[in-house]
Design an enzyme around this catalytic site. Structure first.
Site: not given
Length: 390
Positions: A236, A259, A314
């Site tokens: 992330s 991600d 996620h």
């Protein structure tokens, strides 16, 4: 010791147990915490490494201090009551590695991975993927960032070891999020570079004291890490941190971005990313705009790959899918439909195949090369919602 400060309890009362999977590779895995320096400009990380088998080995705590439970609760829910719940259910669970286990020497040197956590996380929440990579012969540094993007973190001052805590900071009112997060991502990438420089010092024989005074002497790493084979990895916010680190440090040979949250990276830097990136995305997080930014990089470097793991969300790339089912559903939101063990296997095998290719490793990780093209069960190339347009 920092990671041994809580008693061992069961977490089965919440409808299951936290069962982080042990590494599937040929190496036993050891683990220790390292803090260098007595200011916020220092470094704090959890080190995963191949180790020698050890009878009666102690397993470290997954969440090392109750303060981390409070920080995670505040970030996730903004509710104080959640801190006590987290402390009871997950603050006492263990990671299946050997705490301060004896380092396993390697004359040719282990490749090095520096791992960057997501917004609101900290160094231990990726223990499953870090353990897996270490079991295949990597030294993995799970960094804890001090840019106010961690749920919380701390350093110990030189005056009697007094602790100074650095808490998560939300975007100040009236300030645009891009400028706030862009400043953070640059600090994060620079911290990754400082970790690499620290390991250069260690491999050259420089004494590096560990403020946390763990039993593992960092001098054992001398001559056992190959600094020509270094990658940066993250999830992330950590994924885009890894991309930016390639710009800041030529010694990073490649990046693996789980991600990646591409929003904080300024457009002028896209042409400056010199090395290949493997983007491993989840099905439910990415947007067409974010994928388009990844494709800007892949259009400039044919070795950059983008794949998506179906049935994942996620948080599937963190340790959270291994939490008790009731807790993950009620506190951390939706859970992916893909079995977390399978999701971890796809993630780690794709990463290993990519790392072999770009670190020039003499292993057999190329057996998973098809994953890099999005070929395999539960994996597709690029993104499901835009494959027909790309």
């Amino acid at each position: 010791a920092d990671s041994m400060s809580l008693p061992r309890l069961s977490c089965g009362s919440m409808g299951g147990t936290l069962a982080l999977p042990p590494g599937k590779g040929p190496h036993h895995v050891g683990c220790t915490d390292v803090m260098v320096g007595h200011t916020r400009q220092g470094l704090l990380f959890r080190l995963f490494y191949p180790c020698l088998p050890q009878a009666g080995a102690t397993e470290p705590l997954w969440i090392p201090r109750s303060e981390y439970c409070a920080g995670l609760a505040d970030f996730s829910l903004g509710r104080r009551w959640c801190s006590a719940l987290l402390s009871i259910t997950i603050g006492f669970c263990r990671v299946p590695v050997s705490w301060n286990g004896p380092f396993k020497p390697c004359s040719r040197g282990y490749p090095l991975i520096i791992f960057s956590h997501e917004l609101g996380a900290f160094r231990t929440l990726y223990s499953s993927v870090c353990t897996e990579l270490a079991s295949w012969g990597f030294v993995v540094v799970a960094l804890e960032h001090r840019d106010h993007s961690a749920a919380t973190t701390y350093f110990c001052t030189a005056e009697a070891g007094r602790e100074e805590w650095i808490h998560f900071q939300r975007v100040p009112q009236g300030q645009k999020e891009f400028y706030f997060r862009n400043k953070q991502v640059h600090q994060r990438a620079e911290e990754c570079v400082r970790v690499l420089r620290l390991f250069r010092d260690i491999t050259r024989g420089k004494s590096v004291p560990n403020v946390l005074q763990q039993d593992l002497d960092l001098s054992v790493l001398k001559g056992n890490i190959d600094l020509t084979k270094v990658a940066v990895m993250g999830h992330s916010f950590g994924g885009v941190t890894a991309v930016l680190a390639l710009v800041k440090e030529p010694s990073f040979r490649c990046a693996v971005a789980l991600d990646a949250w591409m929003f904080p990276l300024e457009n002028v830097l896209y042409p400056e990313v010199p090395k290949p990136v493997l983007f491993i995305n989840t099905e439910k997080f990415q947007t067409p705009e974010s994928i388009a930014k990844m494709k800007r990089l892949s259009s400039r470097n044919t070795q950059t790959k983008i794949i998506t793991i179906l049935g994942t969300v996620h948080e599937s790339q963190t340790d959270f899918p291994f939490l008790p089912t009731v807790l993950i559903n009620r506190i951390f939101g939706a859970k992916g439909t893909l079995d977390p063990h399978k999701a971890l296997a796809i993630t780690s095998r794709a990463a290993l195949a990519f790392l072999q290719r770009h670190l020039k490793l003499e292993e057999e990780f190329d057996q998973w090369d098809d994953l890099l093209e999005g070929i395999g069960d539960s994996v597709v190339p690029e993104a499901p919602f835009c494959r027909s347009n790309l």
